[in-house]
Write an enzyme that holds these catalytic residues in place. Structure first.
Site, PDB file in Angstrom:
ATOM      1  N   GLU A  93       0.828  -1.198   0.000  1.00  0.00           N
ATOM      2  CA  GLU A  93       0.000   0.000   0.000  1.00  0.00           C
ATOM      3  C   GLU A  93       0.868   1.256   0.000  1.00  0.00           C
ATOM      4  O   GLU A  93       1.991   1.258   0.464  1.00  0.00           O
ATOM      5  CB  GLU A  93      -0.927  -0.005   1.220  1.00  0.00           C
ATOM      6  CG  GLU A  93      -1.900  -1.188   1.154  1.00  0.00           C
ATOM      7  CD  GLU A  93      -3.044  -1.090   2.151  1.00  0.00           C
ATOM      8  OE1 GLU A  93      -4.198  -1.139   1.698  1.00  0.00           O
ATOM      9  OE2 GLU A  93      -2.790  -0.970   3.365  1.00  0.00           O
ATOM     10  N   CYS A 106       3.259   8.655   1.375  1.00  0.00           N
ATOM     11  CA  CYS A 106       3.788   7.684   2.327  1.00  0.00           C
ATOM     12  C   CYS A 106       4.062   6.391   1.567  1.00  0.00           C
ATOM     13  O   CYS A 106       3.153   5.767   1.026  1.00  0.00           O
ATOM     14  CB  CYS A 106       2.749   7.476   3.431  1.00  0.00           C
ATOM     15  SG  CYS A 106       3.259   6.287   4.653  1.00  0.00           S
ATOM     16  N   CYS A 113       6.506  -6.971   7.103  1.00  0.00           N
ATOM     17  CA  CYS A 113       7.584  -6.425   7.928  1.00  0.00           C
ATOM     18  C   CYS A 113       7.984  -7.476   8.950  1.00  0.00           C
ATOM     19  O   CYS A 113       7.146  -8.208   9.463  1.00  0.00           O
ATOM     20  CB  CYS A 113       7.115  -5.166   8.658  1.00  0.00           C
ATOM     21  SG  CYS A 113       8.441  -4.350   9.578  1.00  0.00           S
ATOM     22  N   CYS A 117       6.252  -5.082  15.648  1.00  0.00           N
ATOM     23  CA  CYS A 117       5.833  -4.122  16.674  1.00  0.00           C
ATOM     24  C   CYS A 117       4.383  -4.427  17.050  1.00  0.00           C
ATOM     25  O   CYS A 117       3.545  -4.673  16.172  1.00  0.00           O
ATOM     26  CB  CYS A 117       5.973  -2.692  16.158  1.00  0.00           C
ATOM     27  SG  CYS A 117       7.660  -2.315  15.618  1.00  0.00           S
ATOM     28  N   CYS A 120       1.190  -2.457  15.594  1.00  0.00           N
ATOM     29  CA  CYS A 120       1.189  -2.137  14.163  1.00  0.00           C
ATOM     30  C   CYS A 120       0.557  -3.258  13.341  1.00  0.00           C
ATOM     31  O   CYS A 120       0.927  -4.426  13.482  1.00  0.00           O
ATOM     32  CB  CYS A 120       2.627  -1.895  13.695  1.00  0.00           C
ATOM     33  SG  CYS A 120       2.775  -1.669  11.917  1.00  0.00           S
ATOM     34  N   GLY A 185       6.774  -1.844   6.137  1.00  0.00           N
ATOM     35  CA  GLY A 185       8.160  -2.300   6.135  1.00  0.00           C
ATOM     36  C   GLY A 185       9.109  -1.410   6.908  1.00  0.00           C
ATOM     37  O   GLY A 185       8.794  -0.271   7.230  1.00  0.00           O
ATOM     38  N   SER A 239      10.845   5.698  15.588  1.00  0.00           N
ATOM     39  CA  SER A 239       9.652   5.167  16.249  1.00  0.00           C
ATOM     40  C   SER A 239      10.034   4.776  17.670  1.00  0.00           C
ATOM     41  O   SER A 239      10.391   3.632  17.923  1.00  0.00           O
ATOM     42  CB  SER A 239       9.133   3.950  15.478  1.00  0.00           C
ATOM     43  OG  SER A 239       8.684   4.349  14.212  1.00  0.00           O
ATOM     44  N   ASN A 316      -3.958   4.225  16.204  1.00  0.00           N
ATOM     45  CA  ASN A 316      -4.985   3.906  15.206  1.00  0.00           C
ATOM     46  C   ASN A 316      -5.332   2.433  15.306  1.00  0.00           C
ATOM     47  O   ASN A 316      -4.465   1.581  15.112  1.00  0.00           O
ATOM     48  CB  ASN A 316      -4.463   4.225  13.802  1.00  0.00           C
ATOM     49  CG  ASN A 316      -4.260   5.715  13.591  1.00  0.00           C
ATOM     50  OD1 ASN A 316      -5.171   6.509  13.816  1.00  0.00           O
ATOM     51  ND2 ASN A 316      -3.066   6.112  13.191  1.00  0.00           N
ATOM     52  N   CYS A 359      -1.477   5.840  10.085  1.00  0.00           N
ATOM     53  CA  CYS A 359      -0.236   5.212  10.557  1.00  0.00           C
ATOM     54  C   CYS A 359      -0.528   3.860  11.163  1.00  0.00           C
ATOM     55  O   CYS A 359      -1.366   3.725  12.044  1.00  0.00           O
ATOM     56  CB  CYS A 359       0.411   6.029  11.667  1.00  0.00           C
ATOM     57  SG  CYS A 359       0.892   7.651  11.201  1.00  0.00           S
TER      58      CYS A 359
HETATM   59  N1  SAH Z   1       8.385   0.881   9.735  1.00  0.00           N
HETATM   60  C1  SAH Z   1       8.803   2.202   9.985  1.00  0.00           C
HETATM   61  C2  SAH Z   1       7.913   3.190   9.295  1.00  0.00           C
HETATM   62  C3  SAH Z   1       6.501   3.085   9.513  1.00  0.00           C
HETATM   63  S1  SAH Z   1       5.152   3.456  10.233  1.00  0.00           S
HETATM   64  C4  SAH Z   1       8.793   2.508  11.452  1.00  0.00           C
HETATM   65  O1  SAH Z   1       8.290   1.694  12.200  1.00  0.00           O
HETATM   66  O2  SAH Z   1       9.319   3.537  11.845  1.00  0.00           O
HETATM   67  C5  SAH Z   1       4.935   5.113  10.707  1.00  0.00           C
HETATM   68  C6  SAH Z   1       4.714   5.269  12.216  1.00  0.00           C
HETATM   69  O3  SAH Z   1       3.433   4.750  12.635  1.00  0.00           O
HETATM   70  C7  SAH Z   1       5.746   4.533  13.025  1.00  0.00           C
HETATM   71  O4  SAH Z   1       6.225   5.381  14.042  1.00  0.00           O
HETATM   72  C8  SAH Z   1       4.945   3.415  13.618  1.00  0.00           C
HETATM   73  O5  SAH Z   1       5.532   2.944  14.794  1.00  0.00           O
HETATM   74  C9  SAH Z   1       3.622   4.052  13.844  1.00  0.00           C
HETATM   75  N2  SAH Z   1       2.512   3.109  14.040  1.00  0.00           N
HETATM   76  C10 SAH Z   1       2.489   1.792  13.786  1.00  0.00           C
HETATM   77  N3  SAH Z   1       1.275   1.270  14.113  1.00  0.00           N
HETATM   78  C11 SAH Z   1       0.527   2.288  14.571  1.00  0.00           C
HETATM   79  C12 SAH Z   1      -0.826   2.404  15.004  1.00  0.00           C
HETATM   80  N4  SAH Z   1      -1.628   1.344  15.028  1.00  0.00           N
HETATM   81  N5  SAH Z   1      -1.281   3.603  15.398  1.00  0.00           N
HETATM   82  C13 SAH Z   1      -0.473   4.693  15.327  1.00  0.00           C
HETATM   83  N6  SAH Z   1       0.806   4.653  14.899  1.00  0.00           N
HETATM   84  C14 SAH Z   1       1.307   3.468  14.525  1.00  0.00           C
HETATM   85 FE1  SF4 Z   2       7.345  -2.739  10.837  1.00  0.00          FE
HETATM   86 FE2  SF4 Z   2       7.216  -0.101  11.355  1.00  0.00          FE
HETATM   87 FE3  SF4 Z   2       5.091  -1.677  11.749  1.00  0.00          FE
HETATM   88 FE4  SF4 Z   2       7.204  -1.871  13.358  1.00  0.00          FE
HETATM   89  S1  SF4 Z   2       5.862  -0.089  13.130  1.00  0.00           S
HETATM   90  S2  SF4 Z   2       6.060  -3.598  12.447  1.00  0.00           S
HETATM   91  S3  SF4 Z   2       8.866  -1.526  11.930  1.00  0.00           S
HETATM   92  S4  SF4 Z   2       6.054  -1.249   9.788  1.00  0.00           S
END
Ligand code: SAH
Ligand code: SF4
Length: 369
Positions: A93, A106, A113, A117, A120, A185, A239, A316, A359
């Site tokens: 996406e 974005c 990935c 986390c 996520c 990713g 992050s 989110n 996000c």
């Molecule tokens: N993979 C990279 C870039 C991606 S995501 C990273 O982790 O940094 C962009 C941001 O959204 C990151 O800071 C991630 O931790 C955050 N994120 C992931 N899941 C989320 C969620 N459910 N609600 C809000 N932010 C989230």
């Molecule tokens: Fe991967 Fe970023 Fe999601 Fe963590 S927050 S699982 S590094 S996409």
């Protein structure tokens, strides 16, 4: 039948070599590059500065196909999301977030990935594979196609518009002004391809989005942070999400390998940061998990000495997610404390939640074979 090599994603030298190996003269590379990346041409026949036989010969040898679009959605707030299908059938996406006077795209770096986390959605999908440089770059090209965001070709007898985005009040030329590596990713786990794609994006005689308008977000792959700063000089986002190793080990498991102290050391040494270019720390607000005043105080303590901005991201939700978002009042209080300590701490307004484009909500059905 063998696939024709795709020119999108080759750097300028590689493009030159590819064309020369097919019998073209060296100077053609500049023309083709400009068609691909200044004008966004998506078939060889439209490369009108080349004579017809040259265009036909190009089409014989090469492809400039982009990934297909499997689905497209538009949020009530204007955010758009595309599900893109790569040549091998895998999907990722890509999200466009329009703002008043600019727009960010974005971009994803991997199918799935590996970082897992806890909060996520992408993290619940296993890593399928890295995207190639061409596939990373193609996301931007497809968005520009869809948003009609390529500059108009100069018409004969009409002076060319100044190159600045937004010049002449031209809305169509500023849909994608910024690029954020914040899609699916972990970009630093696919550094070579990400770096190659970003170098093409930054090339001044092509797309020309500069390093100050590009942000790479990482969950904390410490050994690659320095290289990213030295070689690309793009803005860095971390992050962080937790202020103790105990909690971060759980929320962002890569912390077990590279704990907070090492991560922040890499940030202190990040070559492309300074007073005018701060590092963004992303902090997802999880109710009763990481949102106490003690957490806020510890955050301020940790970041001391780092030119930083803290982005508070309301969590989110996604189907089956094990967390709740902190209350507005809690987020406000948390932000106020951080702000009073001298750090900008904007709360990120969720964009595109209604189409699962915010996000951490991205995911595709692609599975590891
Ligand atoms: N993979 C990279 C870039 C991606 S995501 C990273 O982790 O940094 C962009 C941001 O959204 C990151 O800071 C991630 O931790 C955050 N994120 C992931 N899941 C989320 C969620 N459910 N609600 C809000 N932010 C989230
Ligand atoms: Fe991967 Fe970023 Fe999601 Fe963590 S927050 S699982 S590094 S996409």
């Amino acid at each position: 039948m063998t696939e024709k090599p795709n020119l999108i994603g080759l750097d300028f030298d590689e493009l030159t070599a590819a064309l020369m190996s097919a019998g073209f003269e060296k100077y053609r590379a500049k023309q083709v590059w400009s068609h691909l990346y200044c004008m966004g041409v998506n078939d060889f026949q439209s490369m009108t500065t080349l004579a017809k036989p040259a265009r036909e010969k190009l089409a014989e040898h090469f492809s400039i196909d982009r990934p297909g679009i499997s689905a497209h959605q538009k949020s009530s707030d204007g955010t758009q999301k595309w599900l893109l299908r790569m040549a091998d059938g895998n999907e990722v996406e890509c999200v466009h977030i329009p703002e008043e006077d600019r727009g960010a795209l974005c971009v994803s770096s991997q199918v799935g990935c590996a970082m897992m986390c806890k909060f996520c959605h992408t993290g619940t999908q296993r890593l399928v594979r890295n995207l190639t440089a061409g596939e990373i770059l193609s996301q931007l090209m497809i968005a520009r196609d869809a948003l009609q965001d390529w500059p108009e070709p100069a018409k004969e007898g009409v002076a060319k518009k100044p190159g600045k985005p937004g010049a002449n009040g031209d809305v169509s030329s500023r849909a994608v002004t910024n690029l954020v590596m914040m899609g699916m990713g972990e970009p630093l786990n696919n550094y070579d391809n990400v770096a190659k794609a970003l170098r093409i994006v930054m090339h001044p005689e092509g797309i020309g989005i500069g390093k100050r308008r590009i942000t790479l977000s990482t969950s904390g792959v410490v050994p690659m942070i320095r290289q990213c700063g030295d070689e690309l000089g793009v803005n860095l986002a971390i992050s962080l999400h937790a202020v103790t190793d105990e909690l971060r080990d759980v929320l962002v498991p890569v912390n077990r390998k590279y704990p907070i102290k090492e991560l922040l050391k890499a940030c202190r040494e990040y070559p492309a940061a300074g007073n005018t270019r701060r590092i963004t720390f992303e902090y997802v607000m999880l109710k009763d998990v990481n949102d106490s005043m003690a957490d806020a105080k510890q955050l301020v303590r940790l970041l001391r000495g780092i030119p930083a901005k803290i982005n508070l991201i309301p969590f989110n939700p996604w189907p089956g997610s094990p967390f709740e978002c902190s209350d507005d009042a809690t987020i406000q209080k948390f932000g106020d404390l951080v702000n009073a300590a001298g750090y900008a701490s904007p709360v990120r307004t969720p964009r595109g939640r209604d189409i699962m484009a915010a996000c951490g909500q991205l995911k595709s059905a692609s599975q590891r074979k």
